[in-house]
Design a protein around this motif. Structure first.
Motif, PDB file in Angstrom:
ATOM      1  N   CYS A 277      19.700  46.477  41.216  1.00  0.00           N
ATOM      2  CA  CYS A 277      20.979  45.856  42.035  1.00  0.00           C
ATOM      3  C   CYS A 277      20.760  46.063  43.425  1.00  0.00           C
ATOM      4  O   CYS A 277      21.608  45.903  44.211  1.00  0.00           O
ATOM      5  CB  CYS A 277      22.271  46.205  41.684  1.00  0.00           C
TER       6      CYS A 277
ATOM      7  N   CYS B 212      19.739  44.333  46.170  1.00  0.00           N
ATOM      8  CA  CYS B 212      19.467  43.139  46.688  1.00  0.00           C
ATOM      9  C   CYS B 212      19.512  43.336  48.255  1.00  0.00           C
ATOM     10  O   CYS B 212      18.896  42.539  48.886  1.00  0.00           O
ATOM     11  CB  CYS B 212      20.295  42.033  46.141  1.00  0.00           C
TER      12      CYS B 212
ATOM     13  N   CYS C 174      16.548  37.910  47.586  1.00  0.00           N
ATOM     14  CA  CYS C 174      17.544  37.954  46.726  1.00  0.00           C
ATOM     15  C   CYS C 174      18.712  36.429  46.933  1.00  0.00           C
ATOM     16  O   CYS C 174      19.093  36.276  45.707  1.00  0.00           O
ATOM     17  CB  CYS C 174      18.706  39.079  46.844  1.00  0.00           C
ATOM     18  N   CYS C 175      18.671  36.272  47.979  1.00  0.00           N
ATOM     19  CA  CYS C 175      19.325  34.967  47.961  1.00  0.00           C
ATOM     20  C   CYS C 175      18.679  33.690  47.275  1.00  0.00           C
ATOM     21  O   CYS C 175      19.253  32.791  46.630  1.00  0.00           O
ATOM     22  CB  CYS C 175      19.586  34.293  49.369  1.00  0.00           C
TER      23      CYS C 175
ATOM     24  N   GLY D 294      16.325  34.380  44.727  1.00  0.00           N
ATOM     25  CA  GLY D 294      16.342  34.620  43.433  1.00  0.00           C
ATOM     26  C   GLY D 294      17.672  34.391  42.713  1.00  0.00           C
ATOM     27  O   GLY D 294      18.326  33.872  41.356  1.00  0.00           O
ATOM     28  N   PHE D 295      18.778  34.460  43.578  1.00  0.00           N
ATOM     29  CA  PHE D 295      20.253  33.992  42.901  1.00  0.00           C
ATOM     30  C   PHE D 295      20.633  32.651  42.738  1.00  0.00           C
ATOM     31  O   PHE D 295      21.118  32.024  41.773  1.00  0.00           O
ATOM     32  CB  PHE D 295      21.200  34.672  43.807  1.00  0.00           C
ATOM     33  N   TRP D 296      20.075  31.779  44.028  1.00  0.00           N
ATOM     34  CA  TRP D 296      20.471  30.265  44.141  1.00  0.00           C
ATOM     35  C   TRP D 296      19.356  29.494  43.455  1.00  0.00           C
ATOM     36  O   TRP D 296      19.757  28.328  43.043  1.00  0.00           O
ATOM     37  CB  TRP D 296      20.719  29.998  45.420  1.00  0.00           C
TER      38      TRP D 296
ATOM     39  N   CYS E  19      16.758  30.816  41.022  1.00  0.00           N
ATOM     40  CA  CYS E  19      15.885  31.691  40.158  1.00  0.00           C
ATOM     41  C   CYS E  19      14.536  31.237  39.528  1.00  0.00           C
ATOM     42  O   CYS E  19      13.509  31.807  39.555  1.00  0.00           O
ATOM     43  CB  CYS E  19      16.960  32.251  39.080  1.00  0.00           C
TER      44      CYS E  19
ATOM     45  N   CYS F 150      20.629  40.722  33.361  1.00  0.00           N
ATOM     46  CA  CYS F 150      20.496  40.255  34.867  1.00  0.00           C
ATOM     47  C   CYS F 150      18.988  39.678  35.266  1.00  0.00           C
ATOM     48  O   CYS F 150      18.395  40.230  36.001  1.00  0.00           O
ATOM     49  CB  CYS F 150      20.755  41.597  35.864  1.00  0.00           C
TER      50      CYS F 150
ATOM     51  N   PRO G  72      18.149  37.334  37.404  1.00  0.00           N
ATOM     52  CA  PRO G  72      17.571  37.021  38.639  1.00  0.00           C
ATOM     53  C   PRO G  72      17.404  38.591  39.538  1.00  0.00           C
ATOM     54  O   PRO G  72      16.529  38.591  40.387  1.00  0.00           O
ATOM     55  CB  PRO G  72      18.849  36.558  39.401  1.00  0.00           C
ATOM     56  N   CYS G  73      18.336  39.498  38.972  1.00  0.00           N
ATOM     57  CA  CYS G  73      18.035  40.918  39.588  1.00  0.00           C
ATOM     58  C   CYS G  73      16.637  41.260  39.235  1.00  0.00           C
ATOM     59  O   CYS G  73      16.161  42.137  40.172  1.00  0.00           O
ATOM     60  CB  CYS G  73      19.175  41.837  38.981  1.00  0.00           C
TER      61      CYS G  73
ATOM     62  N   CYS H 147      13.961  39.865  41.474  1.00  0.00           N
ATOM     63  CA  CYS H 147      14.171  40.360  42.854  1.00  0.00           C
ATOM     64  C   CYS H 147      13.374  41.545  42.729  1.00  0.00           C
ATOM     65  O   CYS H 147      12.980  42.122  43.810  1.00  0.00           O
ATOM     66  CB  CYS H 147      15.626  40.291  43.453  1.00  0.00           C
TER      67      CYS H 147
END
Length: 130
Positions: A28, A30, A37-38, A40-42, A44, A102, A104-105, A108
């Protein structure tokens, strides 16, 4: 006369020693690379494909799992592969837990680890002149 040609590929200096047997950052963490990370989150699937290609795997491999119910076998296997490549301690069971809960995490973390462990590529060619 021997002539030695040395070619250095451009690189970014690693922040810390890349030979550690531990992940360079937590699952975690990020804040260490907000741009990744952005993404990967928005987005993935896009980020996972880019990271997979950088790792040397098929570009579209991660797309196989983004339409699944709950299991993340590609993410788990990529995390395991990165762990094995860099000799990072851990287990397939922990890779599975992280990938399942998790995704996306994990992508990243994989990306950060690959960036951290980049090294100079030095090509040496010796030519002899007569």
């Amino acid at each position: 006369v021997m002539e030695k040609i040395v070619i250095r590929q451009p690189h970014q200096d690693p922040v810390d020693v890349p030979n550690s047997h531990e992940w360079g950052s937590g699952i975690c963490n990020c804040t260490e690379d907000m741009k990744s990370c952005c993404l990967g989150f928005w987005c993935c699937p896009c980020f996972a494909c880019m990271t997979s290609k950088e790792h040397g795997e098929c570009l579209c491999l991660p797309l196989l799992e983004f339409f699944r119910a709950w299991l993340s076998p590609i993410t788990m296997s990529m995390r395991t592969s990165v762990r094995e490549r860099y000799n990072i301690e851990g287990s397939v069971a922990m890779d599975c837990v992280c990938a399942t809960f998790c995704t996306p995490c994990v992508w990243c973390q994989i990306s950060r680890e690959m960036q951290r462990r980049k090294r100079d590529v030095v090509l040496v060619n010796q030519m002899s002149r007569r």
